[in-house]
Design an enzyme around this catalytic site. Structure first.
Site, PDB file in Angstrom:
ATOM      1  N   LYS A 139      15.513  28.611  10.201  1.00  0.00           N
ATOM      2  CA  LYS A 139      14.438  29.371  10.849  1.00  0.00           C
ATOM      3  C   LYS A 139      14.504  29.385  12.366  1.00  0.00           C
ATOM      4  CE  LYS A 139      11.226  26.896   8.482  1.00  0.00           C
ATOM      5  NZ  LYS A 139      12.301  26.028   7.816  1.00  0.00           N
TER       6      LYS A 139
ATOM      7  N   ARG B  28      17.935  14.086  15.026  1.00  0.00           N
ATOM      8  CA  ARG B  28      16.569  14.264  15.170  1.00  0.00           C
ATOM      9  C   ARG B  28      15.867  13.091  14.251  1.00  0.00           C
ATOM     10  NH1 ARG B  28      14.815  20.088  14.400  1.00  0.00           N
ATOM     11  NH2 ARG B  28      13.390  19.085  12.966  1.00  0.00           N
TER      12      ARG B  28
ATOM     13  N   ARG C 209      11.839  15.985   2.011  1.00  0.00           N
ATOM     14  CA  ARG C 209      11.334  17.348   2.660  1.00  0.00           C
ATOM     15  C   ARG C 209      11.521  18.345   1.539  1.00  0.00           C
ATOM     16  NH1 ARG C 209      13.826  18.028   8.088  1.00  0.00           N
ATOM     17  NH2 ARG C 209      12.143  19.271   8.433  1.00  0.00           N
TER      18      ARG C 209
ATOM     19  N   ARG D 218      23.009  18.928  11.632  1.00  0.00           N
ATOM     20  CA  ARG D 218      22.228  18.951  12.901  1.00  0.00           C
ATOM     21  C   ARG D 218      21.709  17.266  13.213  1.00  0.00           C
ATOM     22  NH1 ARG D 218      16.625  22.228  11.369  1.00  0.00           N
ATOM     23  NH2 ARG D 218      16.306  20.338  10.118  1.00  0.00           N
TER      24      ARG D 218
ATOM     25  N   ARG E 173       2.645  26.013   5.826  1.00  0.00           N
ATOM     26  CA  ARG E 173       3.259  25.316   4.847  1.00  0.00           C
ATOM     27  C   ARG E 173       2.562  24.941   3.744  1.00  0.00           C
ATOM     28  NH1 ARG E 173       7.188  20.791   8.093  1.00  0.00           N
ATOM     29  NH2 ARG E 173       8.474  22.505   9.193  1.00  0.00           N
TER      30      ARG E 173
END
Length: 199
Positions: free
Chosen positions: A13, A134, A145, A128, A89
């Site tokens: 996204k 992160r 998640r 990532r 969400r």
């Protein structure tokens, strides 16, 4: 153009939001970036959101809505267009967004849903996490998640399909290929009339 970008964590996204923003001249508003900014600044909203972000859980609706409303208020004329990345969400958030936009910017023009298989999503998240470090991208956190997304975010598809706004985009493969498919979908979205500024 007023857009929402849906998709599971790792769907790409953020990458596509940057391209849409540049191509169509609208700000990309990422809830992830809003969280990071508020948490780094130590604001009251940031402190409330931090523990949920670190645990890989959805931040409660009232916190997210306050952050988004605050960000939209920064725009001189949000009716000219924006892209919401990572929000809403939950169905409750979507309904609250509908009400918010009715009295401010005008209704959404389209909702893009990036569809990517779970194995590809987990691989992207792993890469990532290594490159960016992160807080929310550990392997176990990523799986949680995805489960949260399936349970709480997926019903948004029905909500927006019922409004005639949902546009599904194949989000698998290299970013350039996904971008070509996004552009094809956006080309078919009727351009909105900009709401006149109030005197």
């Amino acid at each position: 153009m007023r857009l929402v970008l849906l998709g599971p964590p790792g769907a790409g996204k953020g990458t596509q939001a940057v391209r849409i923003s540049a191509r169509h001249g609208i700000p990309a508003i990422s809830t992830g970036q809003l969280f990071d900014r508020q948490i780094s600044a130590g604001t009251p909203l940031g402190r409330r959101a931090e523990r949920y972000v670190r645990a890989g859980e959805l931040v409660p609706d009232e916190i997210v809505l306050d952050m988004v409303a605050e960000r939209l208020a920064e725009s001189a004329d949000c009716g000219a267009g924006f892209l919401l990345d990572g929000f809403p969400r939950t169905l409750a958030q979507a309904e609250a967004l509908d009400r918010m936009l009715t009295v401010s910017c005008g209704p959404l023009d389209a909702v893009l849903d990036l569809e990517v298989g779970e194995s590809e999503v987990l691989e992207r998240i792993s890469r990532r996490a290594l490159s960016e470090g992160r807080l929310d991208d550990g392997a176990e956190t990523a799986r949680r998640r995805l489960k949260v997304f399936a349970a709480e975010t997926a019903p948004l598809r029905s909500h927006y399909a019922g409004q005639g706004l949902l546009r599904t985009v194949d989000g698998s493969g290299p970013p350039d290929g996904v971008w070509a498919r996004v552009e094809e979908v956006l080309a078919a979205v009727p351009r909105p009339q900009v709401r006149a500024s109030r005197p």
